[in-house]
Enzyme design. Sequence first.
Site, PDB file in Angstrom:
ATOM      1  N   LYS A   1      34.627  49.266 104.790  1.00 50.48           N
ATOM      2  CA  LYS A   1      35.392  49.230 106.035  1.00 50.48           C
ATOM      3  C   LYS A   1      36.914  49.182 105.877  1.00 50.48           C
ATOM      4  O   LYS A   1      37.650  49.644 106.748  1.00 50.48           O
ATOM      5  CB  LYS A   1      34.923  48.041 106.879  1.00 50.48           C
ATOM      6  CG  LYS A   1      33.664  48.351 107.674  1.00 50.48           C
ATOM      7  CD  LYS A   1      34.041  48.823 109.045  1.00 50.48           C
ATOM      8  CE  LYS A   1      32.906  49.425 109.813  1.00 50.48           C
ATOM      9  NZ  LYS A   1      33.311  49.810 111.160  1.00 50.48           N
TER      10      LYS A   1
ATOM     11  N   ASP B   1      31.920  42.294 113.461  1.00 53.50           N
ATOM     12  CA  ASP B   1      30.760  41.526 113.023  1.00 53.50           C
ATOM     13  C   ASP B   1      30.911  41.175 111.547  1.00 53.50           C
ATOM     14  O   ASP B   1      29.970  40.701 110.923  1.00 53.50           O
ATOM     15  CB  ASP B   1      29.450  42.249 113.334  1.00 53.50           C
ATOM     16  CG  ASP B   1      29.618  43.737 113.323  1.00 53.50           C
ATOM     17  OD1 ASP B   1      30.288  44.230 112.401  1.00 53.50           O
ATOM     18  OD2 ASP B   1      29.104  44.408 114.229  1.00 53.50           O
TER      19      ASP B   1
HETATM   20  C1  LIG Z   1      28.026  47.858 106.254  1.00 55.47           C
HETATM   21  C2  LIG Z   1      28.197  48.714 107.439  1.00 55.47           C
HETATM   22  N1  LIG Z   1      27.620  49.913 107.458  1.00 55.47           N
HETATM   23  C3  LIG Z   1      27.740  50.731 108.513  1.00 55.47           C
HETATM   24  C4  LIG Z   1      28.471  50.360 109.628  1.00 55.47           C
HETATM   25  C5  LIG Z   1      28.480  51.290 110.803  1.00 55.47           C
HETATM   26  O1  LIG Z   1      29.710  51.716 111.213  1.00 55.47           O
HETATM   27  P1  LIG Z   1      29.960  52.173 112.723  1.00 55.47           P
HETATM   28  O2  LIG Z   1      30.027  50.949 113.573  1.00 55.47           O
HETATM   29  O3  LIG Z   1      31.216  52.931 112.642  1.00 55.47           O
HETATM   30  O4  LIG Z   1      28.808  53.027 113.133  1.00 55.47           O
HETATM   31  C6  LIG Z   1      29.108  49.126 109.645  1.00 55.47           C
HETATM   32  C7  LIG Z   1      29.916  48.691 110.789  1.00 55.47           C
HETATM   33  O5  LIG Z   1      30.435  47.598 110.857  1.00 55.47           O
HETATM   34  C8  LIG Z   1      28.968  48.272 108.527  1.00 55.47           C
HETATM   35  O6  LIG Z   1      29.539  47.057 108.487  1.00 55.47           O
END
Ligand SMILES: Cc1ncc(COP(=O)(O)O)c(C=O)c1O
Length: 399
Positions: free
Chosen positions: A74, A121
Site C-alpha cells: 500500500k 483498515d
Molecule cells: C493487503 C491488501 N490487499 C488488497 C487490498 C485491496 O485494495 P483495494 O481496496 O484498492 O481494492 C487491500 C486494501 O486495503 C489490502 O490491504
Amino acid sequence: MKNMKTVFLERKPETASSEKFGVGQAQKVRNFHRSLPGYEPTRLVELKSLAALLGVRSIEVKDESSRFGLNAFKGLGGSYAVARELGRRLNLKDSELNFNYLSSNKVKERLKGQTLITATDGNHGRGVAWTAQQLGLNCVVLMPKGSAEERLDNIRRLGAQASITDLTYDETVRSAAETAHQNEWILMQDTDWEGYRLIPCEIMQGYTTMALEAAEQMEDRPTHIFLQAGVGAMSGALTGFFADLYGDDLDAPRIIIVEPQAADCIFRTAAADDGELYAVPGELDTIMAGLACGTPCQTGWDQIRAHADCCIAIPESSAADGMRILGNPLAGDPAVISGESGAAGFGCLTDILRQPDLAELKDKLDLDSSSRILCFSTEGATYEKGYRDIVWDGKQFPD
Ligand SMILES: Cc1ncc(COP(=O)(O)O)c(C=O)c1O
C-alpha cells in the site's frame, strides 16, 4: 463444497482507456518510487512443485511483504499521491518530484504544519503515515471498529496520531473526509467519489509499480492474473496496466477479480452491470480486513468493467487455505508469508484447481496444463495472532 459466486464479464475496452495506468505512466511512477529510501523491487516467486501438483504450467506470486518495510504494497499508492499533491501545492516541476527534493529543508520549511488524514483498515494508513514521517508532515489516521490493535500500533510507531473509531469502514472514510474539510487538512483516501477523484487516481497509479516490476520479472506473459479487491482501486489499476501491456483481445491474460463474500461490492456491481455502483451496507464480517470495504471505487470499477473478465466472491475458508499453502510450500518451492487479504487471490486459484466441485468453473476459466498464472500476495502477516491461529492452529472458517 466451496461456495464461490462467479460472474463473467465481456470486456468493453472502449468504455475506459487504460492509458492512465499503462506502462508509460507506470514507468514515471516507478522513477519516483526509486527515489524513496529503501526502494527495491519485491520478489516474484515461482511455485514449481505446486504447479506440477495442480496440473498447470506455472504459478508465480509477487510477494509484497517486503515493500518499504511496511509488510504490504500500500505504501506505493500513498507515497506517490502525497508527492503529486505536494507538487501541486508548492508549484513544483515534475523533475522536482523526487524524495531528495521533497524532503529537503527548503521544502520542509514550506510544508510546516501541513497535516495528512486518512481512513484505513490498516495497510493504507501505514503507508500514508510512513510517507508523512519521511517528509516531516503531521498525520492523522482513523480506523474502523474491530481493527486489530497490532495494526493500530504499527501506524502509531510511524509517528501518526491514530485511533480506532466505533464506525464501519465506509463511515470512517466519511468521517476522515469531514475532518479534513473542517481543518483544511489534506485527505489522502484510497477510494473516490463525486468531487474527489484526483488523489485516489494518483494512489491507484502508485500501485502500478508492482505490476511493472512483475511484468519485467516474468519470463513469459501470464495467461491468468488473480487480483483481490476491497474497493477495487488496486485491482482496477492493475487491470488497466495489464490491458495496456497485453491488450484486450481473446489471447490477453484472463483477469479475475476476487473478493470476500461478506464484502462483495465489486461482484454485486458486476452482477447488475447496469452502470450503477452497488454497496454492501452495514458491518462487513470477514477475516480479510484489507478487503472489508462496502463501496466500490468508481475509477477502479471503470477499469475492471472495461478490461477484466470475471469477478469471484470467495468464502472465508479460501483465504485461509491460501495462507496455509503459501506458508507451507511443497519441497523445492519457497515459502511466502501472506495475510488474510494478501492470500485471497491465490486461495481462490488453488481452491478452483483443487476442489472437484469447482471443475466447471476451472473449465470456464480455461485453467489447464498450459496455464501460466500470476497472483499478488499483497501483504505479509499484518495481524500476527490471526496468522498463527490460521496457519499454525488450523482455525476453520465456513466454506
Ligand atoms: C493487503 C491488501 N490487499 C488488497 C487490498 C485491496 O485494495 P483495494 O481496496 O484498492 O481494492 C487491500 C486494501 O486495503 C489490502 O490491504
